[in-house]
Each structure stands twice: as structure tokens, then as C-alpha cells.
Motif scaffolding. Structure first.
Motif, PDB file in Angstrom:
ATOM      1  N   GLY A   1       0.814  -1.212   0.000  1.00 15.33           N
ATOM      2  CA  GLY A   1       0.000   0.000   0.000  1.00 15.33           C
ATOM      3  C   GLY A   1       0.843   1.256   0.000  1.00 15.33           C
ATOM      4  O   GLY A   1       2.050   1.199  -0.190  1.00 15.33           O
ATOM      5  N   HIS A   2       0.170   2.419   0.241  1.00 15.99           N
ATOM      6  CA  HIS A   2       0.911   3.664   0.129  1.00 15.99           C
ATOM      7  C   HIS A   2       0.543   4.650   1.235  1.00 15.99           C
ATOM      8  O   HIS A   2      -0.577   4.640   1.734  1.00 15.99           O
ATOM      9  CB  HIS A   2       0.652   4.292  -1.234  1.00 15.99           C
ATOM     10  N   ASN A   3       1.505   5.455   1.612  1.00 16.39           N
ATOM     11  CA  ASN A   3       1.205   6.546   2.536  1.00 16.39           C
ATOM     12  C   ASN A   3       2.008   7.791   2.196  1.00 16.39           C
ATOM     13  O   ASN A   3       3.126   7.707   1.692  1.00 16.39           O
ATOM     14  CB  ASN A   3       1.473   6.128   3.993  1.00 16.39           C
ATOM     15  N   PHE A   4       1.399   8.931   2.490  1.00 20.47           N
ATOM     16  CA  PHE A   4       1.969  10.227   2.134  1.00 20.47           C
ATOM     17  C   PHE A   4       3.205  10.521   2.954  1.00 20.47           C
ATOM     18  O   PHE A   4       3.180  10.409   4.184  1.00 20.47           O
ATOM     19  CB  PHE A   4       0.905  11.315   2.349  1.00 20.47           C
ATOM     20  N   ILE A   5       4.300  10.898   2.290  1.00 20.00           N
ATOM     21  CA  ILE A   5       5.520  11.215   3.039  1.00 20.00           C
ATOM     22  C   ILE A   5       6.088  12.566   2.634  1.00 20.00           C
ATOM     23  O   ILE A   5       7.242  12.880   2.935  1.00 20.00           O
ATOM     24  CB  ILE A   5       6.606  10.128   2.850  1.00 20.00           C
ATOM     25  N   GLY A   6       5.292  13.369   1.912  1.00 20.31           N
ATOM     26  CA  GLY A   6       5.771  14.708   1.543  1.00 20.31           C
ATOM     27  C   GLY A   6       6.976  14.653   0.625  1.00 20.31           C
ATOM     28  O   GLY A   6       6.992  13.913  -0.356  1.00 20.31           O
ATOM     29  N   LEU A   7       7.994  15.425   0.984  1.00 18.02           N
ATOM     30  CA  LEU A   7       9.149  15.555   0.092  1.00 18.02           C
ATOM     31  C   LEU A   7      10.248  14.538   0.377  1.00 18.02           C
ATOM     32  O   LEU A   7      11.351  14.648  -0.154  1.00 18.02           O
ATOM     33  CB  LEU A   7       9.725  16.972   0.203  1.00 18.02           C
ATOM     34  N   GLU A   8       9.935  13.526   1.189  1.00 15.91           N
ATOM     35  CA  GLU A   8      11.002  12.636   1.634  1.00 15.91           C
ATOM     36  C   GLU A   8      11.715  11.918   0.485  1.00 15.91           C
ATOM     37  O   GLU A   8      12.944  11.760   0.509  1.00 15.91           O
ATOM     38  CB  GLU A   8      10.443  11.616   2.620  1.00 15.91           C
ATOM     39  N   ASN A   9      10.925  11.498  -0.544  1.00 16.19           N
ATOM     40  CA  ASN A   9      11.573  10.843  -1.687  1.00 16.19           C
ATOM     41  C   ASN A   9      12.620  11.735  -2.314  1.00 16.19           C
ATOM     42  O   ASN A   9      13.699  11.277  -2.693  1.00 16.19           O
ATOM     43  CB  ASN A   9      10.529  10.477  -2.745  1.00 16.19           C
ATOM     44  N   PHE A  10      12.285  13.024  -2.427  1.00 16.76           N
ATOM     45  CA  PHE A  10      13.228  13.944  -3.067  1.00 16.76           C
ATOM     46  C   PHE A  10      14.420  14.208  -2.161  1.00 16.76           C
ATOM     47  O   PHE A  10      15.552  14.326  -2.617  1.00 16.76           O
ATOM     48  CB  PHE A  10      12.521  15.244  -3.451  1.00 16.76           C
ATOM     49  N   ARG A  11      14.162  14.315  -0.823  1.00 18.64           N
ATOM     50  CA  ARG A  11      15.282  14.492   0.114  1.00 18.64           C
ATOM     51  C   ARG A  11      16.221  13.293   0.021  1.00 18.64           C
ATOM     52  O   ARG A  11      17.441  13.442  -0.040  1.00 18.64           O
ATOM     53  CB  ARG A  11      14.757  14.652   1.543  1.00 18.64           C
ATOM     54  N   ASN A  12      15.636  12.077  -0.016  1.00 18.70           N
ATOM     55  CA  ASN A  12      16.475  10.884  -0.141  1.00 18.70           C
ATOM     56  C   ASN A  12      17.265  10.883  -1.441  1.00 18.70           C
ATOM     57  O   ASN A  12      18.428  10.487  -1.471  1.00 18.70           O
ATOM     58  CB  ASN A  12      15.604   9.620  -0.096  1.00 18.70           C
ATOM     59  N   LEU A  13      16.602  11.342  -2.485  1.00 20.64           N
ATOM     60  CA  LEU A  13      17.252  11.369  -3.792  1.00 20.64           C
ATOM     61  C   LEU A  13      18.492  12.256  -3.758  1.00 20.64           C
ATOM     62  O   LEU A  13      19.544  11.900  -4.288  1.00 20.64           O
ATOM     63  CB  LEU A  13      16.249  11.884  -4.836  1.00 20.64           C
ATOM     64  N   PHE A  14      18.364  13.411  -3.090  1.00 20.86           N
ATOM     65  CA  PHE A  14      19.477  14.353  -3.081  1.00 20.86           C
ATOM     66  C   PHE A  14      20.662  13.845  -2.275  1.00 20.86           C
ATOM     67  O   PHE A  14      21.790  14.315  -2.446  1.00 20.86           O
ATOM     68  CB  PHE A  14      19.020  15.715  -2.527  1.00 20.86           C
ATOM     69  N   THR A  15      20.421  12.902  -1.373  1.00 16.70           N
ATOM     70  CA  THR A  15      21.543  12.384  -0.587  1.00 16.70           C
ATOM     71  C   THR A  15      21.907  10.965  -1.003  1.00 16.70           C
ATOM     72  O   THR A  15      22.685  10.302  -0.331  1.00 16.70           O
ATOM     73  CB  THR A  15      21.183  12.387   0.914  1.00 16.70           C
ATOM     74  N   ASP A  16      21.354  10.519  -2.132  1.00 18.80           N
ATOM     75  CA  ASP A  16      21.577   9.140  -2.565  1.00 18.80           C
ATOM     76  C   ASP A  16      22.788   9.088  -3.503  1.00 18.80           C
ATOM     77  O   ASP A  16      22.741   9.597  -4.617  1.00 18.80           O
ATOM     78  CB  ASP A  16      20.308   8.651  -3.295  1.00 18.80           C
ATOM     79  N   PRO A  17      23.908   8.498  -3.046  1.00 19.88           N
ATOM     80  CA  PRO A  17      25.107   8.479  -3.907  1.00 19.88           C
ATOM     81  C   PRO A  17      24.871   7.726  -5.216  1.00 19.88           C
ATOM     82  O   PRO A  17      25.479   8.060  -6.231  1.00 19.88           O
ATOM     83  CB  PRO A  17      26.156   7.772  -3.045  1.00 19.88           C
ATOM     84  N   TYR A  18      24.005   6.702  -5.188  1.00 19.87           N
ATOM     85  CA  TYR A  18      23.721   5.962  -6.427  1.00 19.87           C
ATOM     86  C   TYR A  18      23.040   6.846  -7.457  1.00 19.87           C
ATOM     87  O   TYR A  18      23.253   6.712  -8.659  1.00 19.87           O
ATOM     88  CB  TYR A  18      22.833   4.744  -6.141  1.00 19.87           C
ATOM     89  N   PHE A  19      22.200   7.772  -6.959  1.00 20.31           N
ATOM     90  CA  PHE A  19      21.533   8.687  -7.875  1.00 20.31           C
ATOM     91  C   PHE A  19      22.554   9.573  -8.577  1.00 20.31           C
ATOM     92  O   PHE A  19      22.529   9.728  -9.802  1.00 20.31           O
ATOM     93  CB  PHE A  19      20.521   9.545  -7.097  1.00 20.31           C
ATOM     94  N   TYR A  20      23.512  10.106  -7.783  1.00 17.04           N
ATOM     95  CA  TYR A  20      24.523  10.975  -8.399  1.00 17.04           C
ATOM     96  C   TYR A  20      25.399  10.212  -9.377  1.00 17.04           C
ATOM     97  O   TYR A  20      25.796  10.725 -10.409  1.00 17.04           O
ATOM     98  CB  TYR A  20      25.372  11.656  -7.319  1.00 17.04           C
ATOM     99  N   ARG A  21      25.692   8.952  -9.018  1.00 17.51           N
ATOM    100  CA  ARG A  21      26.486   8.147  -9.940  1.00 17.51           C
ATOM    101  C   ARG A  21      25.722   7.933 -11.242  1.00 17.51           C
ATOM    102  O   ARG A  21      26.295   8.005 -12.322  1.00 17.51           O
ATOM    103  CB  ARG A  21      26.831   6.802  -9.286  1.00 17.51           C
ATOM    104  N   ALA A  22      24.405   7.709 -11.110  1.00 15.50           N
ATOM    105  CA  ALA A  22      23.594   7.515 -12.309  1.00 15.50           C
ATOM    106  C   ALA A  22      23.564   8.790 -13.159  1.00 15.50           C
ATOM    107  O   ALA A  22      23.631   8.728 -14.384  1.00 15.50           O
ATOM    108  CB  ALA A  22      22.173   7.096 -11.924  1.00 15.50           C
ATOM    109  N   VAL A  23      23.496   9.950 -12.485  1.00 15.61           N
ATOM    110  CA  VAL A  23      23.517  11.218 -13.225  1.00 15.61           C
ATOM    111  C   VAL A  23      24.829  11.342 -13.989  1.00 15.61           C
ATOM    112  O   VAL A  23      24.851  11.624 -15.190  1.00 15.61           O
ATOM    113  CB  VAL A  23      23.350  12.431 -12.266  1.00 15.61           C
ATOM    114  N   ARG A  24      25.935  11.075 -13.283  1.00 11.05           N
ATOM    115  CA  ARG A  24      27.251  11.177 -13.927  1.00 11.05           C
ATOM    116  C   ARG A  24      27.334  10.253 -15.134  1.00 11.05           C
ATOM    117  O   ARG A  24      27.719  10.656 -16.233  1.00 11.05           O
ATOM    118  CB  ARG A  24      28.334  10.796 -12.909  1.00 11.05           C
ATOM    119  N   ASN A  25      26.924   8.976 -14.939  1.00 11.80           N
ATOM    120  CA  ASN A  25      27.023   8.004 -16.030  1.00 11.80           C
ATOM    121  C   ASN A  25      26.135   8.397 -17.209  1.00 11.80           C
ATOM    122  O   ASN A  25      26.533   8.264 -18.363  1.00 11.80           O
ATOM    123  CB  ASN A  25      26.607   6.619 -15.545  1.00 11.80           C
TER     124      ASN A  25
END
Lengths: 307, 289
Positions: free
Chosen positions: A53-77
Motif C-alpha cells: 500500500g501507500h502513505n503520504f511522506i511529503g518531500l522525503e523521496n526527493f530528500r532521499n534522492l538528493f543524498t543518494d550516492p547511487y543517484f549521483y552516480r547515475a547522473v554522472r554516467n
């Protein structure tokens, strides 16, 4: 654009028929095209698991994204693979189009058709073939480099999967292989539309073939180049299947060639984090819009000062 | 050195200058070779066993093992099933695209209706967005709302008609169908749909068929979406099936390549017949200038 002259029916009659013709499109596009795009922004504010199921977490996904090293690696690649594929592809496509545009060339249709063959094959097949060609021990590329004597220069037995830049080159070569013919044809169509007398007067002024290419052909292709740059950016930021086939859903053991779209796919397929995946989708879109905007204004500036 | 250069580029004096330099032909031969070789290599590997390919230098000619590998592919995935599924899906999508996109494109090019300008802006806007943006929600919709997981409807219905096709057909109709012709047909008392069918369709049919080919190829080769919504082997499309052979840690190249060859062969056969048409279709649709 939609000028008054181009409508054939008086307004009330046109209303009826026009709407009738366009209604299947409105329904399908609205439900399966537009709605998911708008709703994705909504989902990106949720922790959304297909089973739990799902529940509202506001901006948490985006906050996690900004601190996710895998995301930055994916951006670089993603950017690295885009640049390594797009720049050589554009140069080669312009060159091939220039050869193909010669009115005295023999076998015009044959060359155009042969160059388009890779474009009909699937990305998956291309990726499977190239994974084999770029194999470290028996792959054709390393074997050919050995025969060409590159090993004397200290280049031998390159690990095309494990190392970051070589893996990006291998993936970029798959992209170029599949798109080069198509891009050449687009540039060719544009070159053939350039008035011949521009070349004749340039030739009378003593311009060499190279100068004609630089000062007549390239400026005349401004719109096409802008168009291909924007389409290329959109496509480049979606690179997904080549790295997936090349080294699995993580994009290599140390994610050395994981791309943004592949990371999004991983969140759906492996982690069941649909909200996080949606946030990655939003991030890809924002990046696309920013880069397209920059491209657009830069090319506008250049073309504005040219003419 | 300069003689060598001259041999490549042709003599320098303008009078004797070759009309097409040798460099052009050499470059074209090289790139034609590079276009074809990987596909030839695909068949070479698919028809040899793995030891033959691992030799140095590798064998460059097809081997005798193609049918053995094909049998192994069949043992791993339901290949015929996947090919039939894919052909059905791709054909349906192509026909729907041709039918609906020409109609909507005609409306955008030649008719008036409320919301025309605004919707055109929206269409062009969405064409600028990455395809992956909507995919998460589309997946949720298919799973929770339509219950179309493992149903071909999940692939066919959303791609029956698309922004790209409508926009392209709009451009084609705008450029190829003169307003005078439509006016004349109207004065002759043609009803709107008759005009569309007997005036517009015959003119744009070649371009519409190219759109159909584009859709067919795109659907045949699509992987991301089918791999998300189809997970029962009976329902696999060819790309999903071939990907099953591509297990992360297998190095059975002959098996993988045999699968990829079978996925590509129908398209290459199709290309023999429609290649020229695709070339002119792509060039007609290109931005000029």
C-alpha cells in the motif's frame, strides 16, 4: 500553424467533424498519456509499494534522492554516456550525410538503405551482440586491437565492463551503431534542401569544399542541428536498455554504468519503491527540461549572431 | 605523401577534379561494412559452439550448430509463441496507429474544433518529456485499476494512437493536401467523411504506411513496458523472451545470440521489402533547414 485559411468548413460544421476525428486520440492520450504524467508528480510524494500500500511522506523521496550516492552516480554516467555517444555520432552523421548529398554519387539508394539497417534491429539484440564483441578475453574488439599492434602502446586486454570509461565507450558505441544511419538521413534530407546556388557562388568566391561545408552547409542546418540536439538530449537521458543488457539491473558491479532510467527501473522491478521511482522520473524530466532550455537558448544566441 | 593524398581525394586541378572523391566511397564502404558486420557476426556466433568463438583468432565463418542452438533456445523459452504474440501485437498497433493518427492529424491540419490550439501545445509539450515519466503510474493503473497485467491490452490500448503519430500526420496532411482540392470536393457535394476517405487518404497513404512501419518496428522492439506488464512466459513478447536468455551470469553467447538472431531475422526480411520506403519516409519527415 493553425491559420484560418487552412480550415475548410464553416465553424459550426467543423466543430462537429473535427471533434469526431480527434476524439479517439483525446480519450486514449488523456487516459494513458497525460494522466500518468500528471499523476506521477502526485505519486512521488508517497511511499508507494504495490503490495504493502501507500502513505503520504511529503518531500522525503526527493530528500532521499538528493543524498543518494547511487543517484549521483547515475547522473554522472548518464551524462558521460550521452556525451561519448552524441558528439561522435553527430560528427560522423554530418560527414556521411555530406558524402551522400553529392549529386554525382553512384548507388545513392543503396548506401542510404544499407546505413539504415542497424536502426531496425532492436536495442536488445544490438546490446547482446556488442556485449560479445566487447568481451575481455575473446571479444573481437580486444582481439582486433591486439592485431593492430595497440598492445605495444600499452593498450591491451581492456576490461570493457569493469572499468568506468571503457564501459561507457562500449555502451556509447551500441547507441551510435543503432542511430548513426538514421541521423545521417535526417541531416541528408536537410542538406538536399539547401539551394545549390549558395554552393556555386561560394565556389566562385574560391571557397574549398571544406570551407563550403563550414560556411554554407553548417549554418544552413541550424534548425536541424537544434532539433537533433533536443531530441538527442531527451533520448540520451532515457538510456536504459543498453546498460541493462550489458551488465544487469544495477549497471555493473560498482554501478559504473548505471543510468538514471535504469535506476528508475531498478526501483520498480527490484525494490518495489514506486514513489521513489516516480521521484526519479520527475528528476529526469526536470533535467531534460533544463538542458533542452539551455540548448535552445544557446543555439538561438549562436544563430542570432550569425544571421 | 602528396601523391597518396591525391589518390584519395582526386587531382587538385579543378578541371580534372573527380565529381565524387575516393574518400567518399571508401568511407561509405567502411560504414556499410560496420553496419552489416555485427549482424553477420550475430549469425556466426549463433551457429558455432562457444569453444569455436573463444579461439584466437575467432572463427569468422558460420558453423554447423545453428539448429542445435535453436533447439536450446526453444528449450529455454517459448520462442514461436513469443514471435506470434509480438507479430499480433505489433500489427494491431500499426493498423490502429495508421487509422486513428491520420484521422486526428486531418482534424488538426484542416478542420476547426474547440481546444485545437491548446491541445496541440499539450501534445508537443508531452513529446518533449521522457517516456519513463509516466511509466510508474501507468503500471499502477494497469495493475490496480484495469487489471491488465499479462494482458496484451496493456500494450495495445495505450499505443493505439500517439502524440508523435498525430503530430507527424498533421505535418504531412498540411504539406501534401492542398486546400483547393478539399474546397472543390466540398463544392461537388462531398460529405466530410467521404472527402476524407476519397481525397485525403489516397494522397497521404504512402506516408501513413511509413507511420505504420515505424509503429510496427517500435512495438516489435519495445522492451521496457512489455517486461513490466507481461510476466507469464506464455505471454512474452520476443524481446522479453530473448532477455530471459540474457541471464546476468551466463556466458552462453551462442544461446543468447541465437535468440537475438531469431528476434532480428523477421525485421531484416521485412527491411528487404520496405527499406527504401523507410529511407524516404524518414527523409520526408525530417526538419529542413
Amino acid at each position: 500553424m493553425a491559420s484560418k485559411r487552412s480550415t475548410i468548413a464553416p465553424k459550426h460544421k467543423g466543430d462537429k467533424w473535427g471533434l469526431l476525428y480527434v476524439s479517439p486520440f483525446f480519450v486514449i492520450f488523456g487516459i494513458f498519456g497525460l494522466l500518468p504524467i500528471l499523476f506521477t508528480v502526485y505519486v512521488s510524494f508517497f511511499h508507494w509499494d504495490p503490495l504493502a500500500g501507500h502513505n503520504f511522506i511529503g518531500l522525503e523521496n526527493f530528500r532521499n534522492l538528493f543524498t543518494d550516492p547511487y543517484f549521483y552516480r547515475a547522473v554522472r554516467n548518464t551524462f558521460s554516456i550521452f556525451l561519448i555517444s552524441f558528439l561522435p555520432q553527430t560528427v560522423l552523421a554530418l560527414l556521411l550525410a555530406n558524402f551522400l548529398a553529392n549529386p554525382h554519387l553512384k548507388g545513392k539508394v543503396f548506401w542510404r538503405t544499407v546505413l539504415l539497417v542497424p536502426w531496425v534491429t532492436s536495442i536488445l539484440s544490438v546490446a547482446i551482440i556488442f556485449s560479445e564483441l566487447f568481451g575481455q578475453n575473446y571479444g573481437m574488439v580486444n582481439v582486433a586491437m591486439r592485431y593492430l599492434g595497440l598492445s605495444h602502446l600499452g593498450i591491451h586486454n581492456i576490461n570493457w565492463v569493469g572499468q568506468t570509461i571503457p564501459s561507457h565507450i562500449a555502451i556509447a558505441s551500441m547507441i551510435i551503431y543503432r542511430n548513426l544511419g538514421y541521423a545521417s538521413l535526417i541531416y541528408l534530407a536537410s542538406m538536399l534542401a539547401i539551394p545549390r546556388d549558395l554552393y556555386e557562388s561560394a565556389s566562385l568566391d574560391g571557397a574549398s569544399k571544406l570551407q563550403q561545408f563550414r560556411y554554407v552547409t553548417i549554418p544552413q542546418l541550424k534548425n536541424t542541428l537544434t532539433f537533433m540536439l533536443i531530441v538527442g538530449t531527451i533520448g540520451g537521458l532515457q538510456t536504459f536498455l543498453e546498460p541493462l543488457t550489458y551488465g544487469g539491473v544495477q549497471g555493473g558491479d560498482s554501478r559504473q554504468f548505471s543510468t538514471l532510467a535504469l535506476y528508475l527501473y531498478e526501483q520498480i522491478i527490484i525494490n518495489n519503491k514506486l514513489g521513489y521511482a516516480a521521484a526519479i522520473g520527475v528528476a529526469i524530466t526536470i533535467l531534460t527540461v533544463i538542458i533542452s532550455g539551455v540548448n535552445f537558448f544557446v543555439t538561438r544566441r549562436i544563430s542570432g549572431s550569425d544571421s | 605523401m602528396s601523391q597518396l593524398l591525391e589518390w584519395f581525394t582526386g587531382p587538385r586541378t579543378p578541371k580534372k577534379r573527380r565529381k565524387v572523391s575516393r574518400i567518399s566511397y571508401i568511407a561509405l564502404v567502411i560504414f556499410a561494412f560496420l553496419s552489416i558486420f555485427p549482424l553477420y557476426w550475430l549469425f556466426v556466433v549463433a551457429s558455432n559452439d562457444n569453444t569455436e568463438i573463444s579461439k584466437i583468432p575467432p572463427s569468422l565463418i558460420p558453423g554447423p550448430n545453428f539448429f542445435k542452438e535453436l533447439k536450446a533456445v526453444y528449450a529455454a523459452v517459448p520462442l514461436t509463441n513469443a514471435l506470434v504474440n509480438t507479430a499480433l501485437i505489433a500489427l494491431t498497433v500499426a493498423l490502429c496507429q495508421v487509422f486513428f493518427c491520420t484521422m486526428a492529424g486531418y482534424a488538426y491540419a484542416k478542420l476547426a474544433f474547440p481546444g485545437k490550439r491548446a491541445s496541440l501545445v499539450v501534445i508537443i509539450g508531452t513529446m518533449m518529456l521522457p517516456a519513463q515519466l509516466g511509466i510508474v503510474v501507468l503500471y499502477i493503473m494497469m495493475a490496480d485499476f484495469f487489471h491488465w497485467i499479462n494482458d496484451f491490452k496493456a500494450i495495445v490500448i495505450p499505443s493505439m494512437i500517439g502524440a508523435f503519430g498525430v503530430f507527424w500526420m498533421r505535418q504531412i496532411i498540411d504539406a501534401q493536401v492542398p486546400n483547393e482540392l478539399l474546397e472543390a470536393a466540398k463544392i461537388d457535394g462531398g460529405k466530410n467523411f467521404r472527402i476524407y476517405r476519397s481525397v485525403v487518404v489516397p494522397i497521404i497513404l504512402p506516408s501513413a504506411l511509413v507511420l505504420g512501419l515505424f509503429s510496427f518496428l517500435g512495438t516489435w522492439n519495445d522492451f521496457l513496458w512489455p517486461s513490466l506488464v507481461l510476466n507469464s512466459p506464455k505471454r512474452f513478447t520476443i524481446q522479453v523472451a530473448v532477455n530471459q536468455l540474457n541471464g546476468t551470469y551466463t556466458v552462453d553467447y551462442a544461446l543468447k545470440m541465437c535468440g537475438a538472431f531469431m528476434a532480428t531475422l523477421p525485421l531484416l526480411i521485412l527491411f528487404v521489402f520496405v527499406g527504401r520506403r523507410l529511407v524516404s519516409g524518414i527523409m520526408d519527415g525530417a526538419v529542413k533547414g
